[in-house]
Design an enzyme around this catalytic site. Structure first.
Site, short mmCIF file in Angstrom:
data_model
loop_
_atom_site.label_atom_id
_atom_site.label_comp_id
_atom_site.label_asym_id
_atom_site.label_seq_id
_atom_site.Cartn_x
_atom_site.Cartn_y
_atom_site.Cartn_z
N THR A 1 0.86 -1.18 0.00
CA THR A 1 0.00 0.00 0.00
C THR A 1 0.90 1.23 0.00
O THR A 1 1.63 1.46 0.96
CB THR A 1 -0.89 -0.01 1.25
N GLU B 1 -6.30 -10.22 6.89
CA GLU B 1 -5.68 -11.26 7.70
C GLU B 1 -6.79 -12.09 8.33
O GLU B 1 -7.84 -11.57 8.69
CB GLU B 1 -4.79 -10.63 8.78
N LYS C 1 -6.82 2.12 -3.03
CA LYS C 1 -6.53 1.33 -1.83
C LYS C 1 -6.73 2.16 -0.56
O LYS C 1 -7.37 1.71 0.40
CB LYS C 1 -5.08 0.80 -1.92
N GLY D 1 -7.88 -1.52 14.70
CA GLY D 1 -6.43 -1.63 14.89
C GLY D 1 -5.87 -2.38 13.69
O GLY D 1 -6.45 -2.35 12.61
N CYS E 1 -3.09 -2.20 8.99
CA CYS E 1 -3.48 -1.36 7.84
C CYS E 1 -4.26 -0.09 8.20
O CYS E 1 -3.80 1.00 7.90
CB CYS E 1 -4.26 -2.20 6.83
N1 NAD Z 1 -1.20 -7.28 6.34
C1 NAD Z 1 -2.30 -7.04 5.65
O1 NAD Z 1 -3.39 -7.49 6.00
C2 NAD Z 1 -2.25 -6.21 4.39
C3 NAD Z 1 -3.36 -6.19 3.53
C4 NAD Z 1 -3.31 -5.44 2.37
C5 NAD Z 1 -2.17 -4.69 2.09
N2 NAD Z 1 -1.12 -4.71 2.95
C6 NAD Z 1 0.08 -3.93 2.60
O2 NAD Z 1 1.07 -4.82 2.12
C7 NAD Z 1 2.37 -4.36 2.49
C8 NAD Z 1 3.10 -5.44 3.27
O3 NAD Z 1 2.40 -5.67 4.47
P1 NAD Z 1 2.69 -6.97 5.37
O4 NAD Z 1 1.66 -6.97 6.44
O5 NAD Z 1 2.82 -8.15 4.47
O6 NAD Z 1 4.13 -6.59 5.95
P2 NAD Z 1 5.14 -7.53 6.77
O7 NAD Z 1 5.85 -6.63 7.69
O8 NAD Z 1 4.41 -8.72 7.29
O9 NAD Z 1 6.16 -8.07 5.65
C9 NAD Z 1 7.06 -7.27 4.96
C10 NAD Z 1 8.28 -8.13 4.60
O10 NAD Z 1 9.12 -7.39 3.71
C11 NAD Z 1 10.47 -7.71 4.02
N3 NAD Z 1 11.35 -6.69 3.44
C12 NAD Z 1 11.56 -5.43 3.85
N4 NAD Z 1 12.43 -4.81 3.02
C13 NAD Z 1 12.76 -5.71 2.06
C14 NAD Z 1 13.62 -5.66 0.91
N5 NAD Z 1 14.28 -4.55 0.57
N6 NAD Z 1 13.73 -6.77 0.17
C15 NAD Z 1 13.06 -7.91 0.50
N7 NAD Z 1 12.25 -8.00 1.55
C16 NAD Z 1 12.09 -6.90 2.33
C17 NAD Z 1 10.47 -7.78 5.53
O11 NAD Z 1 11.59 -8.50 6.00
C18 NAD Z 1 9.15 -8.51 5.79
O12 NAD Z 1 9.32 -9.91 5.82
C19 NAD Z 1 2.14 -3.08 3.29
O13 NAD Z 1 2.25 -1.98 2.41
C20 NAD Z 1 0.72 -3.22 3.76
O14 NAD Z 1 0.09 -1.98 3.97
C21 NAD Z 1 -1.13 -5.46 4.08
#
Ligand code: NAD
Length: 434
Positions: free
Chosen positions: A122, A155, A207, A260, A263
């Site tokens: 996002t 999630e 988004k 909470g 996101c």
């Molecule tokens: N969690 C959700 O429910 C959800 C839903 C929709 C969108 N999003 C969006 O998706 C994105 C990721 O969220 P998430 O919850 O999966 O995050 P997360 O923290 O669970 O995972 C992010 C991963 O990226 C890795 N990372 C960081 N820098 C890196 C790099 N340079 N190269 C390779 N790996 C790297 C980290 O080690 C980590 O494992 C965010 O922008 C979030 O807003 C999340």
């Protein structure tokens, strides 16, 4: 089709495993060597229902692998998705894009042949264009397009959401990129999932607008819940009466301790910041954030009042710590605001959560005690606070729990139980907006 997923977190891992299930050859790359090693050994670092099976099945089929070595995988990729974290930047509420740009720089060095770099994280409007600039600057001869494909999974039901999405949004600049992304998502044609193709900026704003709107529904009903409490109305009845109007819809009208998770809190903040940076305002979202913050404080007052005006030296059994059921994600969970306030006011907290306790330990005050089962939390407690509506808390053995407690207070922050039933069991029952 060769797909590389940068980031093996909640979104990268689920999306990667689902694309592999669609038939693509997927590699998830992460800078966290421990996480990658665990995944290579079949250990899933997060709790998400169904994920373990999906990952194992696709690893066995040879379509899903994990690595820390960008140079081994980027060159052969048709599509590289950036799915790294975009947390709130300290101090100003802006989405911190340092992981996104670091990933873009790492990708740039290894591109070979035409590749599409897709933001799945996002990210604020304009980021895809900035990713394009970063990559072009680092590798001026690279043949690539950028695209925006925001992820809407939740999630706890992430796999189903990914496999049966309400829609897929594709922000693209070229027909070539659109064609390849449509090809990747083709398995969804069977279930007629709408594929919405837009420009880059519209995809990025979609988004944030969607998340801010959902957060608005929650803050709205929480405000209505307060009015209900003051006037003797029942927020359940009100929400139902509102939600049956198809223009409003029933979902996300549940009063509770406030939103909470990983996101809504950061995306509402980023939306406010984005509007400000663009020279406009976001007054509704600002109010949504303020109402949400006040809601968490109000829950502390509610618990204190239920205990007769003071929590000092009271033992409180807290059921549920995560921001919602079916996840171990503790990011921005209301419990992280509510429990420290109770501890500060002298309460002893005994907490239970089916999957969140390991993460909670890192965030909550040291004095919070964790129990392996519900009974141990409730034994000799003055009050039970139902914080997260995990299934195992929906059918509690109320008679037994009541007999184990010292007190009789039950604070139901998720409106799971009915007042009459709770009173019949001898509880002093309070809830939200009823
Ligand atoms: N969690 C959700 O429910 C959800 C839903 C929709 C969108 N999003 C969006 O998706 C994105 C990721 O969220 P998430 O919850 O999966 O995050 P997360 O923290 O669970 O995972 C992010 C991963 O990226 C890795 N990372 C960081 N820098 C890196 C790099 N340079 N190269 C390779 N790996 C790297 C980290 O080690 C980590 O494992 C965010 O922008 C979030 O807003 C999340």
């Amino acid at each position: 089709m060769n797909v590389v997923m940068i980031g093996a977190g909640y979104v990268g891992l689920v999306s990667g495993a689902c694309f592999a299930e669609f038939g693509a050859n997927v590699t998830c790359l992460d800078v966290d060597a421990g996480k990658i090693e665990a995944l290579q050994n079949g250990k899933i670092p997060i709790y998400e229902p169904g994920l373990e099976d999906l990952v194992h099945r696709n690893m066995r089929s040879g379509r899903l692998q994990f690595s820390t070595q960008f140079q081994d995988w980027i060159g052969d990729a048709d599509l590289v998705f950036i799915a790294v974290g975009t947390p709130t930047r300290r101090g100003d509420g802006h989405a911190d894009l340092k992981y996104v740009y670091a990933a873009a720089t790492q990708i740039a060095a290894h591109l070979k042949g035409y590749t599409i770099i897709v933001d799945k994280s996002t990210v604020p409007v304009g980021t895809a264009r900035e990713v394009k600039r970063v990559i072009h600057q680092a590798n001026p001869t690279a043949d690539f397009d950028v695209a925006s494909n925001p992820e809407f999974l939740r999630e706890g039901s992430a796999i189903n959401d990914f496999m049966r999405p309400d829609r897929v949004v594709l922000g693209v600049e070229s027909e070539r990129a659109e064609a390849l992304l449509r090809e990747l998502y083709r398995p969804l044609n069977l279930i007629e999932a709408p594929i919405l193709v837009t420009d880059l900026e519209s995809a990025e704003i979609t988004k944030y607008a969607a998340n801010a709107f959902l957060a608005t529904k929650i803050s709205f009903i929480n405000e209505v819940a307060q009015l209900c409490e003051k006037t003797g109305a029942d927020v359940h009845a009100v929400a139902r009466g509102m939600g049956l109007d198809a223009r409003i819809g029933k979902k996300f009208l549940h009063a509770g301790p406030g939103y909470g998770g990983s996101c809504f809190p950061k995306d509402t903040q980023a939306m406010i910041r984005m509007a400000h940076d663009a020279g406009t305002s976001s007054r509704i979202v600002e109010a949504v954030v303020a109402v949400n913050s006040a809601q968490k404080s109000r829950m502390v007052v509610k618990i204190r009042e239920a205990l007769g005006g003071s929590v000092a030296n009271k033992t409180i059994a807290v059921l549920g710590l995560t921001f919602k059921p079916e996840t171990d994600d503790m990011r921005e969970a209301p419990s992280l605001a509510i429990l420290p306030a109770l501890v500060e006011q002298g309460a002893r907290i005994k907490a239970h959560d089916p999957h969140g306790m390991d993460e909670a330990r890192k965030e909550l005050p040291d004095s919070v005690e964790y129990t392996d089962n519900i009974d141990d939390a409730v034994q000799d407690a003055d009050a039970i606070v139902l914080m997260t509506e995990w299934n195992q808390y929906r059918g509690l053995d109320l008679e037994k729990l009541k007999s184990m407690m010292r007190g009789d207070v039950f604070v139901d922050l998720r409106n799971v139980y009915e007042r009459k039933l709770m009173q019949a069991y001898g509880f002093q029952y309070s809830c939200v907006g009823r």
